[in-house]
Design an enzyme around this catalytic site. Structure first.
Site, PDB file in Angstrom:
ATOM      1  N   GLU A   1      29.270  39.534  11.402  1.00  0.00           N
ATOM      2  CA  GLU A   1      30.598  39.632  10.669  1.00  0.00           C
ATOM      3  C   GLU A   1      31.838  38.987  11.050  1.00  0.00           C
ATOM      4  O   GLU A   1      32.928  39.167  11.367  1.00  0.00           O
ATOM      5  CB  GLU A   1      31.133  41.266  10.959  1.00  0.00           C
ATOM      6  CG  GLU A   1      30.276  42.013  10.252  1.00  0.00           C
ATOM      7  CD  GLU A   1      30.444  43.353   9.758  1.00  0.00           C
ATOM      8  OE1 GLU A   1      32.163  43.637  10.050  1.00  0.00           O
ATOM      9  OE2 GLU A   1      30.155  44.586   9.679  1.00  0.00           O
TER      10      GLU A   1
ATOM     11  N   HIS B   1      32.574  47.855  16.755  1.00  0.00           N
ATOM     12  CA  HIS B   1      31.173  48.044  17.515  1.00  0.00           C
ATOM     13  C   HIS B   1      31.625  47.519  19.212  1.00  0.00           C
ATOM     14  O   HIS B   1      32.543  46.895  19.034  1.00  0.00           O
ATOM     15  CB  HIS B   1      30.168  47.201  16.928  1.00  0.00           C
ATOM     16  CG  HIS B   1      29.560  47.574  15.667  1.00  0.00           C
ATOM     17  ND1 HIS B   1      28.094  48.104  15.571  1.00  0.00           N
ATOM     18  CD2 HIS B   1      30.206  48.057  14.411  1.00  0.00           C
ATOM     19  CE1 HIS B   1      27.811  48.398  14.355  1.00  0.00           C
ATOM     20  NE2 HIS B   1      29.041  48.577  13.808  1.00  0.00           N
TER      21      HIS B   1
END
Length: 454
Positions: free
Chosen positions: A46, A293
């Protein structure tokens, strides 16, 4: 660092432009943290904005001078690998199914989820292939079977790639955001068919499972169970409504580092020494986390081959768990580098894929029906426009015409082009698994016949 050690870090950066919160500040903090580390390999997910990649590349360039930014889909794969070793080759395999183009909010189809990899030559190991991947997100580990199909297709395709790499004589290290908890079917496919060992399990054996009545503290969930997502300690997931399994573990373990020896004899052994969740704190001087995350770090030792020992061709010996696979310890800990998928796993996978196949056909018919209705309404507007009673109705008819034309075009594309695309991709995987199941059944019959004759 000694060449007998290999350290790797993986992190989902949550770096989608205009969407991800505090993106620039977090990318700067991530770059600073990585620059201060001593990893040999870093895999990021990402990191979609090329300028963000350039910023991180410049920050870590002194330690990791080699890197690859991978392209896929309309908006890019978001996959990046940094390496201390020169990159000999790089490739990317876009997954055949990544959601629907009409599901704009999810966005998986537009970014082209994929498996990216580089090959480098290590002074002791020789050829090493490092995979960086991000599996399809939507569907979760609960809910209708048809929603799990795209991630299962991703898992099957990834497992085939990793298995082929090991069979070509390379060491395989695979890291990334797999969007699946350890006991899920996609992870079983990846571990079993690819013969990959979960580094977290290898370094945290016999971890007891918590109960719903006594979940671990958020700190213990990270330290003991390897939680990397949906943690209450993450500023972006604190207070988030969680599925029952996530509540039980105070989050989810979605990020992994896997490894596998090459399928040949007399080679050094890649042995996991330690894995730990990192970047769990807040960005220095800010109230938010580095990403939605946490990062995962793995350290491997490179040991000499075991001369004359069959174990030299397989995974290093790992501690055995006396109980059934759990959320944390689910992993095939056999001496073989790969093992066959169980009949139950194949049947369950085929059930999900078949359910999605029927759903895709139904959706396609519905979308093409909407296309036909739009065409009929457009024809009615064209014919009716000749008898408009008032001039002020013209703009309304024009807006309606544009809207119907857009809807008709979208439904034709999604219903026919993408609809057939999805059905064909599902058919390929279903037929592959049916052939695979047939081969396994034939092997079992042959073994059964051999044992009776003997």
């Amino acid at each position: 660092m000694s060449e007998t050690r290999l350290r790797l870090l993986t992190l989902n950066c949550w770096g989608l432009k205009f969407v991800s919160k505090h993106r620039k500040e977090r990318v700067t903090a991530i770059a600073n943290a990585l620059a201060a580390s001593d990893h040999d390999i870093i895999t990021l997910q990402e990191l979609w904005v090329f300028a963000d990649y350039e910023y991180v590349r410049d920050a870590v360039g002194k330690r990791l001078p080699y890197s690859k930014f991978f392209y896929s889909g309309a908006l890019g794969a978001g996959l990046v690998i940094f390496s201390r070793f020169p990159i000999l080759a790089a490739t990317i395999h876009p997954y055949s199914l990544n959601g629907s183009p009409i599901d704009v909010a999810a966005g998986d189809w537009f970014v082209g989820k994929a498996a990216a990899s580089i090959i480098f030559v290590h002074p002791l190991l020789g050829h090493v292939q490092v995979y960086d991947t991000h599996l399809f997100a939507k569907g979760g580990d609960e809910g209708p079977e048809y929603q799990k199909a795209h991630r299962l297709v991703n898992a099957w395709e990834f497992a085939k790639l990793a298995r082929q790499s090991a069979e070509m004589g390379r060491y395989v290290i695979a890291a990334g955001d797999f969007n699946s908890v350890p006991i899920s079917l996609p992870m079983s496919i990846i571990r079993d068919h690819a013969g990959l060992t979960d580094a977290w399990v290898a370094t945290h054996p016999n971890t007891p499972d918590p109960s719903l009545t006594s979940p671990p503290s958020p700190q213990d969930a990270i330290r003991i169970h390897g939680i990397t997502a949906d943690s209450p300690l993450n500023s972006y997931s604190a207070g988030k409504a969680l599925e029952p399994l996530a509540r039980r573990f105070q989050g989810k373990r979605l990020d992994y580092v896997f490894f596998r020896q090459p399928s040949k004899r007399g080679v050094p052994i890649l042995h996991p020494l330690d894995t730990r969740v990192v970047l769990t704190e807040r960005v220095p001087g800010a109230p938010f986390s580095f990403s939605d995350h946490f990062g995962l770090e793995a350290t491997f030792a490179i040991e000499p081959p075991c001369d004359g020992d069959a174990a030299s061709t397989t995974q290093p010996a790992l501690p055995q768990s006396p109980r059934s696979p759990s959320y944390t310890t689910a992993n095939p800990e056999s001496s073989a580098p790969a093992k066959d998928l169980s009949p139950e796993a194949i049947t369950q996978t085929l059930s999900s894929l078949t359910a999605r196949y029927r759903y895709a056909q139904s959706q396609g018919r519905t979308q093409l029906s909407i296309f036909a209705v739009c065409i009929a309404l457009l024809l009615a507007i064209v014919v009716g426009s000749a008898w408009l009673p008032r001039a002020w109705i013209n703009p309304i008819f024009m807006v309606a015409t544009v809207a119907l034309a857009w809807l008709a075009t979208t439904m034709l594309y999604v219903g026919f082009v993408y609809g057939n695309w999805e059905v064909n991709a599902l058919t390929n995987v279903i037929e592959e698994l049916e052939l695979y199941r047939g081969m396994l059944e034939e092997e079992r019959r042959s073994l059964g016949g051999s044992s009776r004759s003997s």
